[in-house]
Design a protein around this motif. Structure first.
Motif, PDB file in Angstrom:
ATOM      1  N   TYR B  42     -91.587 -32.734  75.573  1.00  9.76           N
ATOM      2  CA  TYR B  42     -90.997 -32.696  74.602  1.00  9.76           C
ATOM      3  C   TYR B  42     -90.280 -33.832  73.911  1.00  9.76           C
ATOM      4  N   GLN B  43     -89.881 -34.662  75.345  1.00 11.75           N
ATOM      5  CA  GLN B  43     -88.861 -35.444  75.323  1.00 11.75           C
ATOM      6  C   GLN B  43     -90.081 -36.550  73.677  1.00 11.75           C
ATOM      7  N   ARG B  44     -91.602 -36.880  74.907  1.00 13.88           N
ATOM      8  CA  ARG B  44     -92.058 -38.135  73.746  1.00 13.88           C
ATOM      9  C   ARG B  44     -92.058 -37.512  72.450  1.00 13.88           C
ATOM     10  N   LEU B  45     -92.622 -35.458  72.418  1.00 12.01           N
ATOM     11  CA  LEU B  45     -92.548 -35.827  70.579  1.00 12.01           C
ATOM     12  C   LEU B  45     -91.640 -35.894  70.055  1.00 12.01           C
ATOM     13  N   LYS B  46     -90.303 -35.595  70.328  1.00  7.80           N
ATOM     14  CA  LYS B  46     -89.232 -35.661  69.708  1.00  7.80           C
ATOM     15  C   LYS B  46     -88.970 -37.121  69.129  1.00  7.80           C
ATOM     16  N   ASP B  47     -88.852 -38.070  70.339  1.00  5.43           N
ATOM     17  CA  ASP B  47     -88.730 -39.026  70.141  1.00  5.43           C
ATOM     18  C   ASP B  47     -89.835 -39.546  69.381  1.00  5.43           C
ATOM     19  N   ASP B  48     -91.137 -39.218  69.391  1.00  5.41           N
ATOM     20  CA  ASP B  48     -91.695 -40.096  68.419  1.00  5.41           C
ATOM     21  C   ASP B  48     -91.625 -39.316  66.848  1.00  5.41           C
ATOM     22  N   GLY B  49     -90.705 -38.386  66.511  1.00 14.29           N
ATOM     23  CA  GLY B  49     -90.718 -37.543  65.794  1.00 14.29           C
ATOM     24  C   GLY B  49     -91.517 -36.404  64.547  1.00 14.29           C
ATOM     25  N   TYR B  50     -91.957 -35.557  65.737  1.00 11.78           N
ATOM     26  CA  TYR B  50     -93.047 -34.707  66.240  1.00 11.78           C
ATOM     27  C   TYR B  50     -92.424 -33.415  65.471  1.00 11.78           C
ATOM     28  N   ILE B  51     -90.982 -32.796  66.311  1.00 12.40           N
ATOM     29  CA  ILE B  51     -90.037 -32.224  66.595  1.00 12.40           C
ATOM     30  C   ILE B  51     -89.401 -32.492  65.724  1.00 12.40           C
ATOM     31  N   SER B  52     -88.816 -31.418  65.165  1.00 13.33           N
ATOM     32  CA  SER B  52     -87.036 -32.088  64.334  1.00 13.33           C
ATOM     33  C   SER B  52     -86.146 -31.895  65.793  1.00 13.33           C
ATOM     34  N   ARG B  53     -86.552 -30.803  65.844  1.00 16.11           N
ATOM     35  CA  ARG B  53     -85.358 -29.906  67.307  1.00 16.11           C
ATOM     36  C   ARG B  53     -85.691 -28.443  67.565  1.00 16.11           C
ATOM     37  N   ILE B  54     -85.126 -28.052  69.182  1.00 13.89           N
ATOM     38  CA  ILE B  54     -85.480 -26.773  69.410  1.00 13.89           C
ATOM     39  C   ILE B  54     -84.365 -25.668  69.283  1.00 13.89           C
ATOM     40  N   GLY B  55     -84.258 -24.842  68.783  1.00 11.92           N
ATOM     41  CA  GLY B  55     -83.271 -24.203  68.758  1.00 11.92           C
ATOM     42  C   GLY B  55     -83.534 -22.737  67.781  1.00 11.92           C
ATOM     43  N   PRO B  56     -82.568 -21.887  67.390  1.00 11.71           N
ATOM     44  CA  PRO B  56     -82.728 -20.871  66.410  1.00 11.71           C
ATOM     45  C   PRO B  56     -82.636 -21.361  64.727  1.00 11.71           C
ATOM     46  N   LEU B  57     -83.302 -20.820  64.745  1.00 16.36           N
ATOM     47  CA  LEU B  57     -83.658 -20.384  63.361  1.00 16.36           C
ATOM     48  C   LEU B  57     -83.177 -19.086  62.548  1.00 16.36           C
ATOM     49  N   LEU B  58     -81.895 -19.211  61.540  1.00 16.44           N
ATOM     50  CA  LEU B  58     -81.137 -18.648  61.495  1.00 16.44           C
ATOM     51  C   LEU B  58     -81.941 -17.397  59.844  1.00 16.44           C
ATOM     52  N   ASN B  59     -81.587 -16.151  59.928  1.00 15.79           N
ATOM     53  CA  ASN B  59     -81.905 -15.451  58.743  1.00 15.79           C
ATOM     54  C   ASN B  59     -80.579 -16.189  57.334  1.00 15.79           C
ATOM     55  N   HIS B  60     -81.598 -16.471  56.682  1.00 16.43           N
ATOM     56  CA  HIS B  60     -79.959 -16.978  55.575  1.00 16.43           C
ATOM     57  C   HIS B  60     -79.234 -15.034  55.165  1.00 16.43           C
ATOM     58  N   THR B  61     -79.874 -14.192  55.172  1.00 13.83           N
ATOM     59  CA  THR B  61     -79.500 -13.362  54.231  1.00 13.83           C
ATOM     60  C   THR B  61     -78.744 -12.381  55.244  1.00 13.83           C
ATOM     61  N   LYS B  62     -78.621 -13.070  56.143  1.00 17.35           N
ATOM     62  CA  LYS B  62     -77.369 -13.016  57.748  1.00 17.35           C
ATOM     63  C   LYS B  62     -76.174 -13.982  57.986  1.00 17.35           C
ATOM     64  N   VAL B  63     -76.379 -14.774  57.058  1.00 18.05           N
ATOM     65  CA  VAL B  63     -75.460 -15.557  57.839  1.00 18.05           C
ATOM     66  C   VAL B  63     -74.510 -16.309  55.953  1.00 18.05           C
ATOM     67  N   GLY B  64     -75.443 -16.018  54.659  1.00 15.40           N
ATOM     68  CA  GLY B  64     -74.629 -16.185  53.527  1.00 15.40           C
ATOM     69  C   GLY B  64     -75.324 -15.571  52.685  1.00 15.40           C
ATOM     70  N   VAL B  65     -75.479 -16.237  51.626  1.00 21.71           N
ATOM     71  CA  VAL B  65     -76.336 -16.493  50.302  1.00 21.71           C
ATOM     72  C   VAL B  65     -76.582 -18.188  49.994  1.00 21.71           C
ATOM     73  N   SER B  66     -77.912 -17.991  49.364  1.00 21.69           N
ATOM     74  CA  SER B  66     -78.773 -18.870  48.705  1.00 21.69           C
ATOM     75  C   SER B  66     -79.174 -18.561  47.678  1.00 21.69           C
ATOM     76  N   THR B  67     -80.171 -19.846  47.446  1.00 21.98           N
ATOM     77  CA  THR B  67     -81.323 -19.775  46.004  1.00 21.98           C
ATOM     78  C   THR B  67     -81.645 -20.817  46.243  1.00 21.98           C
ATOM     79  N   LEU B  68     -82.433 -20.615  45.760  1.00 22.92           N
ATOM     80  CA  LEU B  68     -83.974 -21.542  44.930  1.00 22.92           C
ATOM     81  C   LEU B  68     -83.239 -22.531  43.508  1.00 22.92           C
ATOM     82  N   ALA B  69     -82.795 -23.727  43.253  1.00 18.07           N
ATOM     83  CA  ALA B  69     -82.428 -23.225  41.657  1.00 18.07           C
ATOM     84  C   ALA B  69     -83.601 -24.946  41.473  1.00 18.07           C
TER      85      ALA B  69
END
Lengths: 162, 154
Positions: B42-69
């Motif tokens: 995982y460290q190598r995949l991260k260093d080589d740019g294959y992984i942005s991060r390991i973490g939570p993906l937030l549900n944007h409808t629960k943490v605020g509002v958003s729109t495409l424009a």
């Protein structure tokens, strides 16, 4: 009192790559590891956190092309087509959005990724074939450049009061 | 080059990353490799740019509002407009696309007032009207992105 927002803020920096990453996060929040795991699990159940996992860099893996396909559908066909598109392996996101005819008649958006233009065009042709006459008009917007992509983040405390 | 284990590490843990004391050990037990090797990979995949991060993906409808424009900007103004739009921390995605509407961005904030204010400022600074396209309904089943057709991890 450690809030859910405190937990999300520290986790969205990325899980540390060590044998006990949750224990390390718990320690920096002065929480018990078991308590942290319970709180994360609760946020997953409530849906505040959609999932926990690694976020791949699609571009680095070879998916150099993404196309936003947009479709003008009759209102009463949107749900059926949306569900059909949403279930396709070639579609990563599928949303109904408002339309503003005549300039912008499209009310369904489906994102398609591909390693080459041929692959992406094949995937789009397959979508067209799936829905046949349902589509009055469609368009494809290829990505020319990613100018910014940070994912949805909670703001840092410092900027929250700015 | 990525081998089969790298592919499985990338493909299978986009969701349901183990929520246990030793998640990398747990992954190792599933794939038949040592915990150390999981972490090193995982460290190598991260260093080589294959992984942005390991973490939570937030549900944007629960943490605020958003729109495409989207806005339409002449070619000569593309660079300055890109910088202007990117300068908003409320903008988390901004793509240049081949279309009359060439700038496509997502504005996310804690409430509608702030989202509207950001879009209005971008309209004023760019001298154009934005297409505002909030999500009305999602048809997307979030299983993580299928990166390979062939991997055993599917």
């Amino acid at each position: 009192m450690v809030t859910d927002q405190d937990i999300i803020r520290i986790m969205q920096a990325g899980l540390p790559l060590c044998p006990e990453p949750y224990a390390s996060i718990a320690a920096s929040l002065e929480l018990d590891e078991a308590e942290l795991l319970r709180r994360i699990d609760a946020m997953l159940r409530q849906g505040t956190i959609r999932r926990i996992g690694l976020v791949p860099n699609h571009y680095r893996i070879g998916y150099r092309y993404n196309a936003m396909t947009v479709w003008a559908l009759d209102e009463d066909r949107i749900d059926a087509v949306g569900e059909l598109f949403g279930a396709q392996a070639s579609v990563s996101h599928c949303y109904k959005r408002p339309s503003y005819p005549p300039g912008w008649p499209y009310n369904l958006f489906a994102m398609v990724h591909g390693r080459g233009l041929d692959e992406i065009n094949d995937k789009i042709a397959a979508l067209k074939k799936l829905i046949g006459d349902d589509c009055r008009q469609s368009d494809v917007l290829f990505s020319e450049k990613i100018l910014k992509k940070t994912g949805i983040r909670l703001k840092n405390r410092s900027s929250e009061h700015a | 080059m990525l081998d089969e284990i790298d592919r499985q590490l990338l493909q299978s843990y986009q969701r349901d990353f183990p929520l246990v004391h030793d998640p990398f050990g747990e992954i190792g037990r599933c794939l038949g490799i040592e915990e150390d090797e999981v972490i090193t990979r995982y460290q190598r995949l991260k260093d080589d740019g294959y992984i942005s991060r390991i973490g939570p993906l937030l549900n944007h409808t629960k943490v605020g509002v958003s729109t495409l424009a989207a806005i339409s900007v002449p070619a000569a103004m593309i660079d300055s407009t890109a910088g202007m739009i990117n300068s908003y921390e409320e903008v988390n995605h901004n793509y240049l696309r081949e279309h009359h509407y060439n700038f496509w961005f997502v504005v996310a904030a804690k409430d509608n007032e702030r989202v509207d204010a950001v879009i209005q400022e971008i309209e004023r600074k760019s001298g154009t009207d934005a297409l505002v396209l909030p999500m009305v309904k999602s048809f997307y089943i979030d299983l993580g992105f299928k990166l390979w057709q062939s991997t055993q991890a599917d």
